[in-house]
Design a protein around this motif. Sequence first.
Motif, mmCIF file in Angstrom:
data_model
loop_
_atom_site.group_PDB
_atom_site.id
_atom_site.type_symbol
_atom_site.label_atom_id
_atom_site.label_comp_id
_atom_site.label_asym_id
_atom_site.label_seq_id
_atom_site.Cartn_x
_atom_site.Cartn_y
_atom_site.Cartn_z
ATOM 1 N N UNK A 255 0.813 -1.212 0.000
ATOM 2 C CA UNK A 255 0.000 0.000 0.000
ATOM 3 C C UNK A 255 0.849 1.266 0.000
ATOM 4 N N UNK A 256 2.035 1.191 0.609
ATOM 5 C CA UNK A 256 2.875 2.382 0.703
ATOM 6 C C UNK A 256 3.850 2.508 -0.459
ATOM 7 N N UNK A 257 3.844 1.559 -1.381
ATOM 8 C CA UNK A 257 4.817 1.539 -2.467
ATOM 9 C C UNK A 257 4.123 1.502 -3.817
ATOM 10 N N UNK A 258 4.444 2.443 -4.708
ATOM 11 C CA UNK A 258 3.829 2.407 -6.040
ATOM 12 C C UNK A 258 4.250 1.196 -6.854
ATOM 13 N N UNK A 259 5.474 0.713 -6.627
ATOM 14 C CA UNK A 259 5.971 -0.486 -7.302
ATOM 15 C C UNK A 259 6.369 -1.507 -6.238
ATOM 16 N N UNK A 260 6.175 -2.777 -6.550
ATOM 17 C CA UNK A 260 6.401 -3.772 -5.498
ATOM 18 C C UNK A 260 6.678 -5.146 -6.095
ATOM 19 N N UNK A 261 7.705 -5.823 -5.563
ATOM 20 C CA UNK A 261 7.927 -7.241 -5.856
ATOM 21 C C UNK A 261 7.556 -8.028 -4.611
ATOM 22 N N UNK B 64 12.173 1.169 -5.419
ATOM 23 C CA UNK B 64 11.423 2.218 -6.115
ATOM 24 C C UNK B 64 12.274 2.911 -7.177
ATOM 25 N N UNK B 65 13.522 3.180 -6.841
ATOM 26 C CA UNK B 65 14.398 3.860 -7.788
ATOM 27 C C UNK B 65 14.707 2.980 -8.999
ATOM 28 N N UNK B 66 14.839 1.674 -8.779
ATOM 29 C CA UNK B 66 15.114 0.772 -9.902
ATOM 30 C C UNK B 66 13.922 0.715 -10.851
ATOM 31 N N UNK B 67 12.737 0.561 -10.306
ATOM 32 C CA UNK B 67 11.537 0.549 -11.153
ATOM 33 C C UNK B 67 11.452 1.835 -11.983
ATOM 34 N N UNK C 146 6.170 2.735 -19.831
ATOM 35 C CA UNK C 146 5.548 2.851 -18.518
ATOM 36 C C UNK C 146 5.082 1.484 -18.029
ATOM 37 N N UNK C 147 5.276 1.261 -16.734
ATOM 38 C CA UNK C 147 4.812 0.014 -16.132
ATOM 39 C C UNK C 147 3.277 0.022 -16.059
ATOM 40 N N UNK C 148 2.651 -0.965 -16.673
ATOM 41 C CA UNK C 148 1.205 -1.130 -16.476
ATOM 42 C C UNK C 148 0.957 -2.083 -15.308
ATOM 43 N N UNK C 149 1.916 -2.971 -15.082
ATOM 44 C CA UNK C 149 1.868 -3.890 -13.945
ATOM 45 C C UNK C 149 2.826 -3.351 -12.893
ATOM 46 N N UNK C 150 2.311 -3.054 -11.720
ATOM 47 C CA UNK C 150 3.154 -2.442 -10.688
ATOM 48 C C UNK C 150 3.483 -3.390 -9.543
ATOM 49 N N UNK C 151 2.786 -4.516 -9.473
ATOM 50 C CA UNK C 151 3.088 -5.528 -8.461
ATOM 51 C C UNK C 151 3.494 -6.807 -9.171
ATOM 52 N N UNK C 152 4.648 -7.336 -8.800
ATOM 53 C CA UNK C 152 5.222 -8.491 -9.480
ATOM 54 C C UNK C 152 5.525 -9.585 -8.467
ATOM 55 N N UNK C 153 5.199 -10.804 -8.836
ATOM 56 C CA UNK C 153 5.442 -11.958 -7.976
ATOM 57 C C UNK C 153 6.746 -12.623 -8.397
ATOM 58 N N UNK C 154 7.684 -12.741 -7.471
ATOM 59 C CA UNK C 154 8.978 -13.366 -7.744
ATOM 60 C C UNK C 154 9.111 -14.654 -6.942
ATOM 61 N N UNK C 155 9.199 -15.783 -7.631
ATOM 62 C CA UNK C 155 9.406 -17.060 -6.975
ATOM 63 C C UNK C 155 10.905 -17.271 -6.747
ATOM 64 N N UNK C 156 11.243 -17.761 -5.585
ATOM 65 C CA UNK C 156 12.630 -18.103 -5.273
ATOM 66 C C UNK C 156 12.703 -19.603 -5.087
ATOM 67 N N UNK C 157 13.605 -20.233 -5.865
ATOM 68 C CA UNK C 157 13.724 -21.695 -5.869
ATOM 69 C C UNK C 157 15.157 -22.096 -5.551
ATOM 70 N N UNK C 158 15.332 -23.369 -5.233
ATOM 71 C CA UNK C 158 16.642 -23.847 -4.817
ATOM 72 C C UNK C 158 17.707 -23.747 -5.887
ATOM 73 N N UNK C 159 17.335 -24.086 -7.120
ATOM 74 C CA UNK C 159 18.296 -24.066 -8.217
ATOM 75 C C UNK C 159 17.562 -23.871 -9.529
ATOM 76 N N UNK C 160 18.237 -23.278 -10.489
ATOM 77 C CA UNK C 160 17.632 -23.045 -11.788
ATOM 78 C C UNK C 160 18.251 -21.835 -12.449
#
Length: 205
Positions: free
Chosen positions: A6-12, A60-63, A73-87
């Motif tokens: 809620x406090x961040x315009x861009x978010x992972x 925020x600065x990177x986005x 321009x970013x149309x998607x501002x919230x991004x889901x990042x999966x973290x896995x053991x290897x890949x």
Amino acid sequence: MKISKKSSPFFIEFRYSPIYDDQCHAAFDLQSKHERPFPDAKTTIAFMQRLEKEWRKNEQDIFKAIQKYSGVRWSVKEHLCYVVGSGIPFSDPLTMPVFAPQAPINYATDVLCHEMIHRNLIEPAFIKRWKQIFARLKKYYPKETENALVHVIVHAIHEQIFLLMFTEERLKRDKRIMNVHPDYRRAWEIVEKVGAKKIIETYLR
């Protein structure tokens, strides 16, 4: 301090998925050689927490910088990042593996920035332009693969971000590590010869 969406315009949002991780583990087991064992869930989650903490420092600065240099321009501002053991790190679905213990955590965030540039370049606004941009790149570099030419754009944007926000040493580190991948190496050679600013002005403006 944890930053809320809620406090961040861009978010992972960083997420550990046992189902996804199990699939990566199965693929890992099919390989004949491994530099290190597949990390367990505890190790993966600990790495994810370190990655998130480091990423939040400049999120925020990177986005905003990606958007500035790509012109998309970013149309998607919230991004889901999966973290896995290897890949292999990749952009869609956004995925980051556990890095080797000796790898600095800020290198992992540099890789994540690279993948976020890719995500910006799959925005509909850019996809509509890519055919024309690629045709112009191919005209000047007819022998290069599409992957190399995509990375000419990605690297040009990333170089500007390195120099704006971080250090030239981090930029040099990225080039050195990328040097083992032929398409990535060739893309950096083109960026170095032409200049990141010139590439951005020529193909993205």
